[in-house]
Motif scaffolding. Structure first.
Motif, PDB file in Angstrom:
ATOM      1  N   ALA A 232       0.970  -1.294  -0.137  1.00 56.87           N
ATOM      2  CA  ALA A 232       0.148  -0.177  -0.015  1.00 56.87           C
ATOM      3  C   ALA A 232       0.910   1.387  -0.092  1.00 56.87           C
ATOM      4  O   ALA A 232       0.240   2.262  -0.402  1.00 56.87           O
ATOM      5  CB  ALA A 232      -1.019   0.160   1.170  1.00 56.87           C
ATOM      6  N   CYS A 233       2.107   1.001   0.227  1.00 54.68           N
ATOM      7  CA  CYS A 233       2.930   2.306   0.430  1.00 54.68           C
ATOM      8  C   CYS A 233       3.520   2.919  -0.880  1.00 54.68           C
ATOM      9  O   CYS A 233       3.980   3.918  -1.046  1.00 54.68           O
ATOM     10  CB  CYS A 233       4.403   2.000   0.971  1.00 54.68           C
ATOM     11  SG  CYS A 233       4.201   1.241   2.936  1.00 54.68           S
ATOM     12  N   ARG A 234       3.108   2.066  -2.159  1.00 49.99           N
ATOM     13  CA  ARG A 234       3.218   2.672  -3.289  1.00 49.99           C
ATOM     14  C   ARG A 234       1.964   3.627  -3.729  1.00 49.99           C
ATOM     15  O   ARG A 234       2.204   4.197  -4.841  1.00 49.99           O
ATOM     16  CB  ARG A 234       3.135   1.610  -4.326  1.00 49.99           C
ATOM     17  CG  ARG A 234       4.339   0.383  -4.153  1.00 49.99           C
ATOM     18  CD  ARG A 234       4.146  -0.917  -5.013  1.00 49.99           C
ATOM     19  NE  ARG A 234       4.999  -1.503  -4.847  1.00 49.99           N
ATOM     20  CZ  ARG A 234       6.434  -1.641  -5.172  1.00 49.99           C
ATOM     21  NH1 ARG A 234       6.790  -0.712  -5.947  1.00 49.99           N
ATOM     22  NH2 ARG A 234       7.324  -2.599  -4.918  1.00 49.99           N
ATOM     23  N   ASN A 235       1.066   3.657  -3.211  1.00 50.52           N
ATOM     24  CA  ASN A 235      -0.275   4.199  -3.397  1.00 50.52           C
ATOM     25  C   ASN A 235      -0.192   5.773  -2.742  1.00 50.52           C
ATOM     26  O   ASN A 235       0.879   5.556  -2.036  1.00 50.52           O
ATOM     27  CB  ASN A 235      -1.638   3.726  -3.192  1.00 50.52           C
ATOM     28  CG  ASN A 235      -1.583   2.249  -3.938  1.00 50.52           C
ATOM     29  OD1 ASN A 235      -0.946   1.820  -4.939  1.00 50.52           O
ATOM     30  ND2 ASN A 235      -1.961   1.148  -3.161  1.00 50.52           N
ATOM     31  N   ALA A 236      -1.203   6.419  -2.866  1.00 53.05           N
ATOM     32  CA  ALA A 236      -1.254   7.934  -2.169  1.00 53.05           C
ATOM     33  C   ALA A 236      -1.444   7.439  -0.709  1.00 53.05           C
ATOM     34  O   ALA A 236      -2.073   6.620  -0.103  1.00 53.05           O
ATOM     35  CB  ALA A 236      -2.603   8.561  -2.742  1.00 53.05           C
ATOM     36  N   ILE A 237      -0.744   8.296   0.118  1.00 51.92           N
ATOM     37  CA  ILE A 237      -0.673   8.342   1.376  1.00 51.92           C
ATOM     38  C   ILE A 237      -1.268   8.921   2.166  1.00 51.92           C
ATOM     39  O   ILE A 237      -1.429  10.035   2.116  1.00 51.92           O
ATOM     40  CB  ILE A 237       0.879   8.244   1.860  1.00 51.92           C
ATOM     41  CG1 ILE A 237       2.002   7.551   1.018  1.00 51.92           C
ATOM     42  CG2 ILE A 237       1.202   7.941   3.474  1.00 51.92           C
ATOM     43  CD1 ILE A 237       2.083   6.203   0.966  1.00 51.92           C
ATOM     44  N   PRO A 238      -2.241   8.446   3.243  1.00 53.94           N
ATOM     45  CA  PRO A 238      -3.173   9.491   3.805  1.00 53.94           C
ATOM     46  C   PRO A 238      -2.244   9.938   4.933  1.00 53.94           C
ATOM     47  O   PRO A 238      -1.182   9.862   5.378  1.00 53.94           O
ATOM     48  CB  PRO A 238      -3.922   8.276   4.925  1.00 53.94           C
ATOM     49  CG  PRO A 238      -3.130   7.163   4.771  1.00 53.94           C
ATOM     50  CD  PRO A 238      -2.250   7.044   3.558  1.00 53.94           C
TER      51      PRO A 238
END
Ligand SMILES: Nc1ncnc2c1ncn2[C@@H]1O[C@H](COP(=O)(O)OP(=O)(O)OP(=O)(O)O)[C@@H](O)[C@H]1O
Ligand code: SF4
Ligand SMILES: [Mg+2]
Lengths: 331, 305
Positions: free
Chosen positions: A300-306
């Protein structure tokens, strides 16, 4: 709430390089009230100097600066005319550079250079400017100030030159001082002395300061706010007490490996070092930039980060507490 | 500063003395002066007589000492060809050469420095390329050829300027351009390189951070530092122009000291050649000294070294 002195939203700096565009700074936000001190920490090359130069409007011509907002005392800096900006620079905001040995003009006396800083902005005569120069040289702890006015930079040691630079930045009594690693280039024995001097003067004159430093002891003692910069992003910002007591982003915790506490951290203790390599910032950059070095990285760290926000404390990570619990850090 | 000037003055004196000795020795290196003076048809006895008459038989150092003494009082000997005192001969011609040299270096500085600065402010712009082209052309084009082109265009085709002589200021325009153009490329490239270097320096950033205007940053903080090496170069070129204007003086028939040197070499007029070498060398030394002083005034770091 009073209007902040400095308000920066979504600042981006792009540098064209041979292999494409280097996204050196990517969408950073911070603000600063009058009289506050913000410390920016982060390893070499993270974009701290570029950010401070962007505020002063001193970036090289090739570097592209974009921001949703970048206001100083309510006026937008990005749309300001060159003339208005010149009035601010040196007058209401000034900067102390990383390189004291080369930042003074070798052809003029330090008196000339100090007085110039005042004469460019205030309608005063040379006598008054001279008096102010002597006053400030004394303030920065230079003895025989009057006779120093006629000396040239090459006759002064690095420490003295940086004191002169500090005096020069203070000549007009600015509201904001940006000090970019003001002691890194100096002898270790005088680093603390000069930094303390700077900090005392800022307090005394009630100026706001952005201090870029590697010295965590100093951060712990002087910062009201801390911004942690990594590869062109502010991964965590917040009140100094919160950052030290409850560092959330894994990168911040890496830096503060020994969990320094305000007042308890020894002066001169360096930022912790973290193994791994910083990714290239040329071309598209997406996801978390820290994932090449993070112990908790996931797909998930490859996607947008909240972004997680608690009061003024904010950080960006896929984990709501940045896996703080996994390290059993005492709260 | 005073100490610096005195030191440089002493150095200049030593160099001048060395040069004078070398110039004196030329007389001996170039063959037997007595034989040269006596002429080709003279007998051995005649030559010996002349040798004693002129004192060529005495030790060289003694002769040098005597020659130096008279040179210092303005007596540079007699020209073999003109049978006149060399000193007055040179004095007559020096005016033209000095005027030409000063005009030439002024022209070179006035064109090359602004072009160099403009090129440095906007690297790779049109003006930068133009100045690069001009300096390449300047280096590649021989002076005599450039001079002839000017004569063909401005004297013969348009009849605007006189092709030869030195009687009015108009006579000096084309020689000035030819001589100055020769010195331009080096000054321009050095100004450009110096400015580029200085403009990327930290103290220029400091000046901007103070809120100085762009003009102030470029000239007060920038050019003031970039010009320092240019001063030395210009002094060397000035010295060179005084001695090296021979070609230009010949093209435009300006009968200056350079032209005299050229003629005298052809005529084997040794005292004149010797004196001219000495005079040119002295000018060179004086200009270098002046440049050193000017440099020290511009660059405080130099004063203390
Ligand atoms: N003019 C430039 N051209 C190309 N790249 C640049 C330029 N200026 C800065 N950079 C790059 O931008 C990045 C950020 O540089 P910056 O000087 O802001 O780092 P920093 O955080 O101040 O580091 P340090 O602690 O070493 O001073 C670096 O990777 C640097 O190589
Ligand atoms: S987002 Fe992922 S890689 Fe980045 S800090 Fe959080 S866990 Fe680590
Ligand atoms: Mg830096």
């Amino acid at each position: 709430m009073t209007e902040p002195l400095l308000n920066v939203r979504n600042l981006k700096l792009d540098i064209p390089v041979a292999s494409g565009t280097l996204h050196a700074v990517r969408g950073i936000d911070f603000d600063l009230k009058r009289g506050e001190t913000l410390c920016i920490v982060g390893e070499s090359g993270s974009g701290k100097s570029l950010t401070s130069l962007a505020l002063m409007g001193l970036l090289g011509k090739r570097i592209v600066r974009k921001a949703d907002q970048m206001t100083f005392d309510g006026t937008e800096l990005t749309t300001m005319s060159a003339k208005e900006l010149r009035k601010l620079r040196g007058g209401r905001m000034s900067m102390i550079f990383q390189e004291p040995m080369t930042s003074l003009n070798p052809a003029y006396t330090i008196g000339d250079q100090l007085m110039e800083a005042l004469l460019l902005h205030k309608p005063v005569g040379r006598e008054a400017a001279r008096a102010r120069a002597i006053e400030l040289l004394e303030k920065v702890g230079i003895t025989a100030a009057e006779s120093r006015l006629g000396q040239y930079p090459h006759q002064l040691s690095g420490g003295l030159r940086q004191r002169v630079m500090i005096a020069m930045a203070l000549m007009c009594g600015p509201e904001l001082i940006i000090a970019d690693e003001p002691t890194t280039a100096l002898d270790v024995t005088i680093q603390a002395q000069i930094l303390r001097l700077l900090v005392d003067l800022i307090r005394e004159m009630n100026m706001a300061m952005i201090l870029i430093t590697h010295d965590l002891g100093v951060v712990a003692r002087v910062a009201d706010k801390v911004a942690v910069m990594y590869a062109g992003e502010l991964v965590e910002t917040g009140p100094a007490a919160d950052i030290f007591a409850k560092p959330c982003h894994p990168y911040t915790r890496g830096l503060l490996r020994c969990i320094p506490l305000p007042g308890k951290t020894e002066r001169g203790s360096e930022l912790g070092t973290i193994p791994g390599i910083v990714p290239s910032l040329v071309g598209e950059v997406s996801g978390c930039v820290f994932r090449t070095r993070c112990d908790y990285a996931a797909d998930a760290c490859r996607n947008a980060i909240p972004r997680h926000t608690e009061g003024a404390h904010t950080f960006r990570c896929i984990h709501p507490d940045g896996m703080r619990h996994a390290e059993e850090v005492p709260a | 500063m005073l100490q610096f000037i005195l030191k440089r003055l002493m150095l200049a004196a030593i160099v001048a003395l060395t040069v004078s000795f070398i110039s004196f020795s030329l007389m001996f290196l170039s063959g037997d002066p007595a034989a040269a003076l006596a002429g080709e048809t003279a007998s051995g006895e005649d030559i010996e007589a002349i040798r004693t008459l002129y004192g060529f038989d005495r030790p060289m150092l003694v002769q040098y000492w005597e020659w130096l003494g008279s040179a210092l009082t303005g007596d540079l000997g007699q020209s073999y060809y003109f049978k006149l005192p060399v000193a007055s001969l040179i004095a007559d011609r020096l005016g033209v050469t000095m005027t030409l040299g000063l005009c030439g270096i002024t022209f070179a500085l006035l064109t090359a420095v602004p072009l160099g600065v403009a090129a440095a402010i906007r690297p790779n712009s049109f003006i930068d390329r133009l100045s690069l082209f001009m300096s390449v052309a300047g280096q590649a084009m021989p002076s005599f050829w450039f001079g002839l082109i000017l004569i063909v265009v401005f004297s013969i085709k348009f009849g605007m300027l006189p092709p030869s002589g030195a009687s009015t200021w108009k006579h000096f325009i084309m020689p000035t351009i030819v001589l100055g153009y020769y010195a331009m490329p080096a000054i321009m490239r050095l100004t450009r390189a110096g400015m580029l270097d200085v403009l990327s320096s930290d103290y220029i950033r400091t000046a901007r951070a103070k809120g100085a205007s762009e003009v102030r940053v470029l000239f007060k903080h920038g050019l003031r530092n970039a010009i320092i090496p240019v001063v030395s170069l210009a002094a060397v070129q000035m010295g060179f122009m005084l001695g090296g204007s021979i070609v230009v003086e010949s093209i435009f028939a300006l009968h200056g000291a350079g032209f005299l040197a050229w003629e005298s070499i052809g005529r084997n007029d040794l005292p004149t050649v010797q004196a001219l070498i000495l005079v040119f060398a002295m000018f060179y030394i004086v200009f270098t000294f002046l440049a050193d002083v000017l440099n020290a005034w511009l660059d405080p770091r130099m004063r203390s070294s």
